[in-house]
Scaffold this motif. Structure first.
Motif, PDB file in Angstrom:
ATOM      1  N   ASP A   1      40.020  55.234  33.196  1.00 38.12           N
ATOM      2  CA  ASP A   1      40.083  54.095  32.292  1.00 38.12           C
ATOM      3  C   ASP A   1      38.911  54.093  31.318  1.00 38.12           C
ATOM      4  OD1 ASP A   1      38.671  51.465  34.389  1.00 38.12           O
ATOM      5  OD2 ASP A   1      38.261  53.596  34.246  1.00 38.12           O
ATOM      6  N   SER A   2      38.077  55.137  31.341  1.00 42.19           N
ATOM      7  CA  SER A   2      37.015  55.256  30.347  1.00 42.19           C
ATOM      8  C   SER A   2      37.037  56.648  29.730  1.00 42.19           C
ATOM      9  CB  SER A   2      35.654  54.973  30.980  1.00 42.19           C
ATOM     10  OG  SER A   2      35.397  55.902  32.015  1.00 42.19           O
ATOM     11  N   VAL A   3      38.252  57.129  29.480  1.00 43.83           N
ATOM     12  CA  VAL A   3      38.401  58.448  28.881  1.00 43.83           C
ATOM     13  C   VAL A   3      37.872  58.421  27.455  1.00 43.83           C
ATOM     14  CG1 VAL A   3      40.045  60.189  28.111  1.00 43.83           C
ATOM     15  CG2 VAL A   3      40.390  59.042  30.287  1.00 43.83           C
ATOM     16  N   LYS A   4      37.057  59.380  27.118  1.00 45.47           N
ATOM     17  CA  LYS A   4      36.563  59.503  25.752  1.00 45.47           C
ATOM     18  C   LYS A   4      36.632  60.975  25.349  1.00 45.47           C
ATOM     19  CE  LYS A   4      33.379  55.593  26.020  1.00 45.47           C
ATOM     20  NZ  LYS A   4      31.977  55.152  25.893  1.00 45.47           N
ATOM     21  N   LEU A  57      59.141  39.058  48.741  1.00 47.53           N
ATOM     22  CA  LEU A  57      57.921  39.047  47.937  1.00 47.53           C
ATOM     23  C   LEU A  57      58.045  40.061  46.802  1.00 47.53           C
ATOM     24  CD1 LEU A  57      55.009  38.795  50.553  1.00 47.53           C
ATOM     25  CD2 LEU A  57      56.280  36.966  49.405  1.00 47.53           C
ATOM     26  N   THR A  58      57.370  39.785  45.699  1.00 47.34           N
ATOM     27  CA  THR A  58      57.369  40.674  44.540  1.00 47.34           C
ATOM     28  C   THR A  58      55.928  40.922  44.112  1.00 47.34           C
ATOM     29  OG1 THR A  58      57.417  38.933  42.855  1.00 47.34           O
ATOM     30  CG2 THR A  58      59.545  39.625  43.806  1.00 47.34           C
ATOM     31  N   ALA A  59      55.769  41.681  43.050  1.00 46.95           N
ATOM     32  CA  ALA A  59      54.430  41.972  42.538  1.00 46.95           C
ATOM     33  C   ALA A  59      53.683  40.701  42.148  1.00 46.95           C
ATOM     34  CB  ALA A  59      54.525  42.921  41.348  1.00 46.95           C
ATOM     35  N   LYS A  60      54.413  39.619  41.875  1.00 50.15           N
ATOM     36  CA  LYS A  60      53.763  38.356  41.527  1.00 50.15           C
ATOM     37  C   LYS A  60      53.017  37.764  42.721  1.00 50.15           C
ATOM     38  CE  LYS A  60      57.041  37.120  37.876  1.00 50.15           C
ATOM     39  NZ  LYS A  60      58.029  36.122  37.395  1.00 50.15           N
ATOM     40  N   ASN A  61      53.357  38.217  43.922  1.00 51.33           N
ATOM     41  CA  ASN A  61      52.690  37.736  45.129  1.00 51.33           C
ATOM     42  C   ASN A  61      51.467  38.582  45.484  1.00 51.33           C
ATOM     43  OD1 ASN A  61      55.859  37.221  45.559  1.00 51.33           O
ATOM     44  ND2 ASN A  61      54.714  35.582  46.565  1.00 51.33           N
ATOM     45  N   PHE A  62      51.084  39.469  44.583  1.00 54.93           N
ATOM     46  CA  PHE A  62      50.015  40.429  44.869  1.00 54.93           C
ATOM     47  C   PHE A  62      48.936  40.344  43.802  1.00 54.93           C
ATOM     48  CE2 PHE A  62      48.108  44.544  43.921  1.00 54.93           C
ATOM     49  CZ  PHE A  62      47.674  44.983  45.166  1.00 54.93           C
ATOM     50  N   SER A  63      47.693  40.491  44.232  1.00 55.03           N
ATOM     51  CA  SER A  63      46.589  40.636  43.287  1.00 55.03           C
ATOM     52  C   SER A  63      45.551  41.572  43.890  1.00 55.03           C
ATOM     53  CB  SER A  63      45.957  39.280  42.948  1.00 55.03           C
ATOM     54  OG  SER A  63      45.418  38.676  44.108  1.00 55.03           O
ATOM     55  N   SER A 111      42.177  47.690  38.575  1.00 52.22           N
ATOM     56  CA  SER A 111      43.337  47.223  39.337  1.00 52.22           C
ATOM     57  C   SER A 111      44.648  47.564  38.649  1.00 52.22           C
ATOM     58  CB  SER A 111      43.241  45.711  39.561  1.00 52.22           C
ATOM     59  OG  SER A 111      43.187  45.019  38.322  1.00 52.22           O
ATOM     60  N   ARG A 112      44.621  47.768  37.325  1.00 49.82           N
ATOM     61  CA  ARG A 112      45.862  48.103  36.620  1.00 49.82           C
ATOM     62  C   ARG A 112      46.388  49.478  37.018  1.00 49.82           C
ATOM     63  NH1 ARG A 112      41.727  48.821  33.072  1.00 49.82           N
ATOM     64  NH2 ARG A 112      41.514  50.836  32.034  1.00 49.82           N
ATOM     65  N   ASN A 113      45.565  50.267  37.699  1.00 52.24           N
ATOM     66  CA  ASN A 113      45.981  51.608  38.106  1.00 52.24           C
ATOM     67  C   ASN A 113      46.560  51.635  39.517  1.00 52.24           C
ATOM     68  OD1 ASN A 113      45.144  52.841  35.662  1.00 52.24           O
ATOM     69  ND2 ASN A 113      43.023  52.704  36.355  1.00 52.24           N
ATOM     70  N   GLU A 129      53.343  48.580  50.180  1.00 51.23           N
ATOM     71  CA  GLU A 129      52.991  49.965  49.878  1.00 51.23           C
ATOM     72  C   GLU A 129      52.201  49.993  48.581  1.00 51.23           C
ATOM     73  OE1 GLU A 129      55.185  54.044  50.474  1.00 51.23           O
ATOM     74  OE2 GLU A 129      56.009  53.048  48.704  1.00 51.23           O
ATOM     75  N   LEU A 130      51.038  50.614  48.628  1.00 49.03           N
ATOM     76  CA  LEU A 130      50.176  50.739  47.458  1.00 49.03           C
ATOM     77  C   LEU A 130      50.273  52.153  46.911  1.00 49.03           C
ATOM     78  CD1 LEU A 130      47.011  48.917  48.831  1.00 49.03           C
ATOM     79  CD2 LEU A 130      48.765  47.969  47.323  1.00 49.03           C
ATOM     80  N   LEU A 131      50.607  52.257  45.626  1.00 52.96           N
ATOM     81  CA  LEU A 131      50.649  53.534  44.934  1.00 52.96           C
ATOM     82  C   LEU A 131      49.569  53.527  43.858  1.00 52.96           C
ATOM     83  CD1 LEU A 131      53.724  52.689  45.777  1.00 52.96           C
ATOM     84  CD2 LEU A 131      54.334  54.695  44.457  1.00 52.96           C
ATOM     85  N   PHE A 132      49.015  54.682  43.581  1.00 50.66           N
ATOM     86  CA  PHE A 132      47.962  54.821  42.582  1.00 50.66           C
ATOM     87  C   PHE A 132      48.486  55.704  41.456  1.00 50.66           C
ATOM     88  CE2 PHE A 132      46.206  54.298  46.786  1.00 50.66           C
ATOM     89  CZ  PHE A 132      45.258  53.300  46.624  1.00 50.66           C
ATOM     90  N   ASN A 133      48.308  55.257  40.221  1.00 54.24           N
ATOM     91  CA  ASN A 133      48.789  56.089  39.125  1.00 54.24           C
ATOM     92  C   ASN A 133      47.755  57.148  38.755  1.00 54.24           C
ATOM     93  OD1 ASN A 133      46.884  54.953  37.360  1.00 54.24           O
ATOM     94  ND2 ASN A 133      48.322  53.439  36.563  1.00 54.24           N
ATOM     95  N   ALA A 134      48.121  57.998  37.820  1.00 51.79           N
ATOM     96  CA  ALA A 134      47.271  59.138  37.490  1.00 51.79           C
ATOM     97  C   ALA A 134      45.904  58.716  36.972  1.00 51.79           C
ATOM     98  CB  ALA A 134      47.966  60.017  36.455  1.00 51.79           C
ATOM     99  N   GLU A 135      45.856  57.572  36.260  1.00 53.80           N
ATOM    100  CA  GLU A 135      44.589  57.134  35.692  1.00 53.80           C
ATOM    101  C   GLU A 135      43.607  56.624  36.750  1.00 53.80           C
ATOM    102  OE1 GLU A 135      47.571  56.465  34.106  1.00 53.80           O
ATOM    103  OE2 GLU A 135      47.075  58.112  32.749  1.00 53.80           O
ATOM    104  N   ALA A 136      44.060  56.485  37.995  1.00 48.75           N
ATOM    105  CA  ALA A 136      43.146  56.078  39.070  1.00 48.75           C
ATOM    106  C   ALA A 136      42.108  57.159  39.343  1.00 48.75           C
ATOM    107  CB  ALA A 136      43.927  55.760  40.344  1.00 48.75           C
ATOM    108  N   GLY A 137      42.443  58.402  38.994  1.00 49.53           N
ATOM    109  CA  GLY A 137      41.464  59.478  39.112  1.00 49.53           C
ATOM    110  C   GLY A 137      41.483  60.179  40.456  1.00 49.53           C
TER     111      GLY A 137
END
Length: 309
Positions: free
Chosen positions: A92-95, A205-211, A219-221, A241-249
């Motif tokens: 999230d700080s790619v330059k 429950l949906t993603a609205k029930n999660f933070s 957290s967006r990753n 179930e927690l998944l991490f996207n590619a930008e999580a590193g």
């Protein structure tokens, strides 16, 4: 002039990938960077009069190599491939800075970069060159981390857990904190990891029930999925179930994610956590094997509940 079909280019890419297939087991597809996080003075993204940039650019990392592919452009004469340094270890700080023209005159929509070092993060952009001399806009950047294969990664993932809520309380809130540790000598892509927390009261429950909070890589990753079990069991009717996207590193060798705190807001109160399969009343991070961790689809840490009881 290039009039090669996309099929032909993909076939060539498959040939390259196929010759080193074993080296792609650890590192997954490359990670699409975010344009707003790229220093525009270093790469000229905005060239309104220039032809459109190559699309569908993808990078795949292996051991000491990164293979780039993109959609062929009709009437393009050739392509240029540039590589840039990635600052910091978080996506999230790619330059982009000090862009390096790796090669020019590439006549197929595929290129292999073998001048890379395992464990380093690399960014790439591609542009097309036309017969009349016009140069296209730069593609959106992609990033990849070549990594050495290791046979012990699946034996080296450890999860620590603590709870932010008290056992026995009839609260509608569940608040686990996880820390994922990589005790191997090889970096691990977070996008290869999934975490499952089993509990009761999770149906509908949906993603609205999660933070999520206190996430070093943003957290967006993290993508939360609530899954209802087909039958209701004594200790769980659902899991998060927690998944991490590619930008999580990545988790570097011998490193950890750091504490990650999550909040599940159930739709109703009155349910004690005491009997939840994954719950532990520990207030300090400790290894806990009732939260399941999967690496590249395989269970590598913890145990799943016995859903026959």
């Amino acid at each position: 002039m290039i009039n090669k079909s996309k099929k032909a280019s993909l076939l060539l890419a498959a040939t390259i990938l196929g010759t080193t297939a074993g080296s792609f087991l650890v590192a997954p597809s490359a990670h699409a960077a975010i344009e707003s996080n790229v220093v525009k003075n270093d790469i000229n993204w905005d060239m309104p009069s220039a032809p459109a940039a190559p699309s569908d650019v993808n990078a795949r990392a292996g051991s000491e190599q990164v293979v780039l592919t993109w959609a062929p452009i009709d009437n393009a004469k050739s392509y240029d491939v540039r590589r840039y340094n990635v600052i910091n270890n978080t996506y999230d700080s790619v330059k982009a800075n000090e862009t390096t023209v790796l090669t020019t005159g590439v006549t197929d929509a595929v290129y292999m970069d073998t001048s890379v070092t395992n464990g380093q993060i690399y960014g790439y952009v591609v542009n097309a060159v036309y017969g009349d001399g016009q140069v296209s806009q730069m593609s959106m950047p992609v990033i990849a981390t070549p990594m050495e294969l290791s046979g012990n990664v699946k034996d080296s993932i450890v999860l620590q857990y603590k709870s932010g809520t008290t056992a026995g309380t009839n609260s509608s809130v569940i608040q686990p904190t996880f820390n994922i540790m990589n005790t191997s000598g090889t970096p691990v892509n977070l996008s290869d990891i999934r975490v499952r927390y089993y509990f009761n009261g999770g149906k509908e429950l949906t993603a609205k029930n999660f933070s999520a909070g206190n996430i070093s890589f943003g957290s967006r990753n993290i993508e939360p999925n609530f899954v209802s079990l087909e039958k209701t069991y004594k200790q769980a009717d659902s899991y998060l179930e927690l998944l991490f996207n590619a930008e999580a590193g990545i988790i570097r060798a011998g490193d950890e994610t750091g504490p990650m705190t999550f909040t599940i807001q159930k739709n109703q109160s009155g349910t004690s956590q005491d009997n939840d399969y994954s719950y532990n009343n520990s207030s300090e991070l400790t290894e806990w094997n009732k939260v399941a961790v999967y690496y590249q689809g395989d269970l590598v840490w913890g145990t799943e509940p016995d859903l026959n009881n």
